[in-house]
Structures are given as C-alpha cells and as structure tokens.
Design a protein around this motif. Sequence first.
Motif: not given
Lengths: 245, 245
Positions: A94-104
């Motif tokens: 979930a945290i990795l999924g958040l990183c993916a969208v924040f960075d995008f």
Amino acid sequence: MRSVHFYITYLLCVSLGILSVIFVLYWSFRWRGGFAWDGSTRQFNWHPVLMVTGLVVLYGNAVVLYRIPLTWGQNKNSWKLLHGGLLFLAMLLAILGLCAVFDFHNSNRIPNLYSLHSWLGISTVTLFTAQWMLGLSAFVLPCSPMAFRQLLKPVHVCMGSMIFVLSIASCLTGINEKLIFISEGKTNATQRYSALPPESVFGNTLGVLIAAFGLAVLKILSTQKWQRPEPRCDETTRLLSPEES
Amino acid sequence: MRSVHFYITYLLCVSLGILSVIFVLYWSFRWRGGFAWDGSTRQFNWHPVLMVTGLVVLYGNAVVLYRIPLTWGQNKNSWKLLHGGLLFLAMLLAILGLCAVFDFHNSNRIPNLYSLHSWLGISTVTLFTAQWMLGLSAFVLPCSPMAFRQLLKPVHVCMGSMIFVLSIASCLTGINEKLIFISEGKTNATQRYSALPPESVFGNTLGVLIAAFGLAVLKILSTQKWQRPEPRCDETTRLLSPEES
C-alpha cells in the motif's frame, strides 16, 4: 455443517480476491500499457495494482485468518505471525502504491490529495499503519501486559473491520475516478465511459468483484459462530504470553 | 456502563446522519442552484439529496433501531413496525431519487447505468427492495410460519448490513463522480476539482461524514453485547406470533 458453510464462503472469498488481482493486472496490461517507474502513466498503473493487492486482497485474507476452523486446534502464535506478516506485506504494498501515485503526480505537476478518493485512501493507509504498529506492540512484543492486550483486543478487531470497509470504499471511488479520467482524453464518442467500451465494462466488473470480495470478508467477520473460540479463563491469566491475545 | 457506551455511539451516529443530510442540502442550494423537476440539473439535485437521506441516513437509523436498550423491555411489534416503516420511507425516497436521475438523463440524452457508481447503486436499490418485500412477508404477515422466520432471520440481518455497506459505497462513488463532472465544465483552472475550490472541499467533507456515519452504524451492528437479547425458548415456539422474529 458449520465448517462446510464457512469453507464455501472462504473459498468464495479467496476466489474473488484472486480474480480481483488478475482483473486489475489484466486491465493495466491490456488497456493501460503495462508498468514502468519513469513518471509516465505506466508508473501510475502500479497504484491500482498495489492498492487492490495489498489494501484489499492481502488485508482481507489476513483478517479472516483466525476464522479458519483448521487453525483452532493449533498454536495461535504461528497464525498470529502469519496474520501480522501478511498485514505487513499488505502495508508495504500500500505504501509503495502511494509512492507510485505521488511520484507520478509530482512528475506531471498534478496536485496530490484533492479528490474524495484520495482523502479516503490516505486516511485508510494512515489508520492501517497506526493499527499495525499498535498491534505489533500490544500482541507480539512479550513485554506487553496481558491487561493491555485484553483491553485493546476488541478495539483492534473493530478497527480492523472499519479499515477494511474504508479500503473497499477507497478502491471503488478510485476505479470510478480512473474510468472517468480515461474517458476525458477520448475524442471518439464511442470510446467514452458513457458508451461503455470494453475497458469500461472491464473496469466496472473489477469494481463489482472488489465489492463482492469485501462483502464475503465482512460476512465471515460478522458471523459469530465462525469466531475462534475464546480461551479458558486459566489460559487468559497467563501473563506475558502472546498466545491468546 | 454498557448503555453509556452504546448511547455515545448512537448519539454520534444520529449526529453524523443529520449533518450528512444538512450538508447534501446545503451543497445543492449553495452551489448547484436548488431544486426543480424540469429535466435540468436542478432536477438532478434531488438525486444526491434523496439517496443520502433515504438509502444512507434513514436506512442506517432503521437498522440500528433494535439495538437501543430502551426498546428491549417493550413490545417488539411496535419497534418492528417502526423499523419496517422507516425502511419503507427510505425505499420510497431511494426510488424517487432514481426517478430523478433517470428522467434527468433521458431529458438530456445522457446514457443511463454506465458508471461503476450506477452499477453499485442500482444493485443496492434492487437488493434493498427485495429485502424489504421478503422482510414484510416473513416477519410482519401473521401467516408466515415460525420455522421460516427463524431460518430467514440471520439471512435478513446479514443482508441488511451488506446492503448498507453497498449504499455507502454507492454514495461515495457518486459524490466523487459528481465533483469530477462539475470540474469538467470549469474553464477557470482555480475552479477545477484539483485546485480544491470551496465546493470541492465541501463535497469531500460530505463524503467523509457519510463514511463516518457508515462506520458508526457498522460499529453498533457488530458489537455483540449491544444486540437485543434473544427471547427464551418457550417464547420462540409460539407459532404465528411475529413478536420475536
């Protein structure tokens, strides 16, 4: 008979979970261009896959683990570690999924955390992280007093269900939002969301699968006769033992 | 002490419900132009108001009615009629809310039932209507056999919670969708959803209130010690009495 009903529901739950992961992966590969970590929409694709896999499917399976009758006769510690381990993996995804969208978003100058979906999602992951850490401190560390464990257990169980409901709501609002955003870029009217092209039907079906998975998990959690039997009084008084908390 | 905890949660639940209705009404009046039944967007405004009031707030209050300790010492029939009556009103409002949006779509040549929100919403209202009719036949009509009532009761209770979870998910996807659609028509970037203008913050807050209301209702439903005490065996065997089913 009680076990048969449970295992039918559990089988449904596991099948719906696996189907949800397959569907979200297929959606990303078939219509969204697959995966990358380069700030493009292919990086965004990690977000739904990691959230559905971690926050919904792994989380849902971890919270029903103690309900499996097969585990009742066995040492609870092993199952507690599996419960905590699965939830740790779910939290990482979930945290990795958040990183993916924040960075995008940051790479494409899109603001973060403005939609209702994002408000629900960030609240869910924050509560989940707090719940996991408190659960580790209270139920795994041997120095945690039994009185504290007994006090926290009903709160932990209740919060666990609430976080799961929020994670389902976050995913469903996210899928609906994504399907509208995809539609915005289409100039061909037959490709817009309102014309229900194949991708939209597929995305909606993923939402229905996730909702059905959520209901199956909540059915298992709310059925009293499927709850792991409480330990005897003399067992609950063994101070410092993480066995039954 | 048990009652104190219950009434605090119940007060929270009622307050969040009332706040949700006030928020959805204020949203429609303050930013969406109020109400009409003329095929315009002012007709659409009935949809969120009726759905939040009927499918979420009235429904949620109706399903926790039996949990109020004050009612336990009283004749259950009166409370059963209030439970069924509130749900009938909720169902009427929900169906009227559907009529508002279908008629608005048809007047403006917008396709019906394409989004995930609409798929979830129509499934929720269909299940709710079936559940209400089956509930009426089984638990109110005096000719319904006691064996059938006892068989149906756990299914009725479980389905009731599931329909409520679906109604919360339908409302949250709907609010998120509406805020995106409003944003699509804005040419000024500072008025778009991503810039979080006052209307968007207000709409998101409405979503958070509805989610919190949903969690409060689910907390009441899932707390075993707040369940209405089961009748004694000799009472359950009174055939044709709708008293305890």
